[in-house]
Design a protein around this motif. Structure first.
Motif, PDB file in Angstrom:
ATOM      1  N   ARG A   1       0.838  -1.214   0.000  1.00 28.52           N
ATOM      2  CA  ARG A   1       0.000   0.000   0.000  1.00 28.52           C
ATOM      3  C   ARG A   1       0.866   1.255   0.000  1.00 28.52           C
ATOM      4  O   ARG A   1       0.538   2.239  -0.666  1.00 28.52           O
TER       5      ARG A   1
ATOM      6  N   ASP B   1      -6.440  -2.944   1.523  1.00 32.20           N
ATOM      7  CA  ASP B   1      -7.178  -2.045   2.407  1.00 32.20           C
ATOM      8  C   ASP B   1      -6.863  -2.359   3.872  1.00 32.20           C
ATOM      9  O   ASP B   1      -6.940  -3.510   4.294  1.00 32.20           O
ATOM     10  N   GLN B   2      -6.528  -1.328   4.640  1.00 31.84           N
ATOM     11  CA  GLN B   2      -6.175  -1.518   6.040  1.00 31.84           C
ATOM     12  C   GLN B   2      -7.359  -2.028   6.850  1.00 31.84           C
ATOM     13  O   GLN B   2      -7.211  -2.879   7.734  1.00 31.84           O
ATOM     14  N   ASP B   3      -8.552  -1.517   6.567  1.00 29.61           N
ATOM     15  CA  ASP B   3      -9.729  -1.975   7.308  1.00 29.61           C
ATOM     16  C   ASP B   3      -9.981  -3.463   7.055  1.00 29.61           C
ATOM     17  O   ASP B   3     -10.283  -4.211   7.989  1.00 29.61           O
TER      18      ASP B   3
ATOM     19  N   PRO C   1     -10.924  -2.574  -2.631  1.00 38.29           N
ATOM     20  CA  PRO C   1     -11.445  -1.286  -3.109  1.00 38.29           C
ATOM     21  C   PRO C   1     -11.239  -1.135  -4.607  1.00 38.29           C
ATOM     22  O   PRO C   1     -10.238  -1.593  -5.162  1.00 38.29           O
TER      23      PRO C   1
ATOM     24  N   PHE D   1      -7.955   0.531  -5.976  1.00 39.70           N
ATOM     25  CA  PHE D   1      -6.634  -0.051  -5.745  1.00 39.70           C
ATOM     26  C   PHE D   1      -6.129  -0.631  -7.049  1.00 39.70           C
ATOM     27  O   PHE D   1      -6.794  -1.476  -7.663  1.00 39.70           O
TER      28      PHE D   1
END
Length: 293
Positions: free
Chosen positions: A87, A145-147, A164, A167
């Motif tokens: 990321r 995605d971090q979440d 997402p 991305f």
């Protein structure tokens, strides 16, 4: 609401029970959930019972992703670290660098997906093509995605995750990060400074790309090591099964040989007894004939 690590009344760790519940294969999830909730309620742990009963059965793909996390903790940590590195790299790399990392990311996701499919199969559940696609989508989301990474790291996914849309997965050069455009009045005065900054930006990008490549290589090696270990474990298990089967066969042969020998001896005794009866009958007949004369 209890947090992870806190214990409910009676000294029972509701988080541990929830972890156990989400490790349960989906077909047995509901019955196990009701059993755990009933036990908690019977012990007076009403809040624990509520939390347990609120858990929703995961899809087969989500369960396989949870199973992968629990079965391969070290490799899962490296996968999460790889996601952070990718990321960060995607935010600064050019189109060529992004395409290279995207290709490598696909390789890692495919390797981990195969591991999860194998783990699910060993647990008695085969994943359909659709479930395997959902599993791969979940792993891509974890990298992007971090979440999503945080949700997977908790080990209690209920459904598949979707990466997402923004991305990149090998974007065109036109979509790559661009240098900011300067106003015409400032172009001439800033041209020298921009030339001076360009080598440093290139160096930083090359360094980030190298770090991302290293993270990918580490993850690939970890995946290969895990696959090799799984193959070795299955080979050892198969060898044990073969050895046990050979031992059972040897024992069965020995039992058969003993039974055959005992049968032969019994037949010989039976024949001897029959011969003795025949001789006795003959002797009686001869004795009767002599008396008549």
């Amino acid at each position: 609401m209890q947090r992870k690590g806190e214990r409910g009344s009676g000294g029972n760790d509701v988080e541990r029970l929830l972890d156990e519940l989400f490790a349960t294969p989906p077909p047995a999830f509901v019955s196990r959930r009701e059993e755990l909730a009933a036990e908690a309620k019977a012990e007076g742990r009403v809040e624990d019972a509520r939390l347990i009963h609120a858990a929703r059965r995961p899809s087969l793909a989500a369960w396989a992703a949870n199973l992968l996390l629990r079965s391969q903790p070290a490799e899962s940590r490296r996968f999460l670290e790889l996601g952070r590195a990718l990321r960060e790299a995607y935010r600064t790399l050019d189109a060529d660098g992004i395409k290279e990392l995207s290709d490598q990311r696909s390789t890692i996701v495919s390797a981990l997906s195969r591991q999860a499919v194998a783990l699910a199969r060993e647990a008695g559940h085969r994943l359909s093509d659709a479930a395997q696609q959902d599993l791969a989508s979940t792993l891509r989301a974890v990298l992007a995605d971090q979440d999503a990474a945080d949700r997977w790291a908790a080990g209690r996914l209920e459904s598949a995750l979707t990466p997402p849309a923004d991305f990149p997965s090998g974007i065109a050069a036109a979509d790559a990060p661009q240098e900011p455009t300067r106003a015409p009045t400032a172009q001439r005065s800033s041209r020298t400074g921009a030339k001076d900054e360009l080598p440093e930006r290139r160096r930083q990008r090359q360094e980030q790309l190298a770090q991302a490549r290293k993270a990918v290589a580490t993850a690939e090696q970890a995946g290969a090591d895990a696959s090799l270990q799984q193959a070795r474990d299955r080979h050892a298990q198969a060898r044990q099964q073969v050895t046990a089967a050979e031992e059972q066969l040897r024992t069965a042969r020995e039992e058969f040989q003993r039974a055959e020998h005992e049968q032969q001896e019994a037949e010989e005794r039976c024949q001897a007894a029959a011969d003795a009866v025949t001789r006795a009958e003959r002797a009686v007949q001869e004795a009767e004939q002599e008396e008549e004369h």
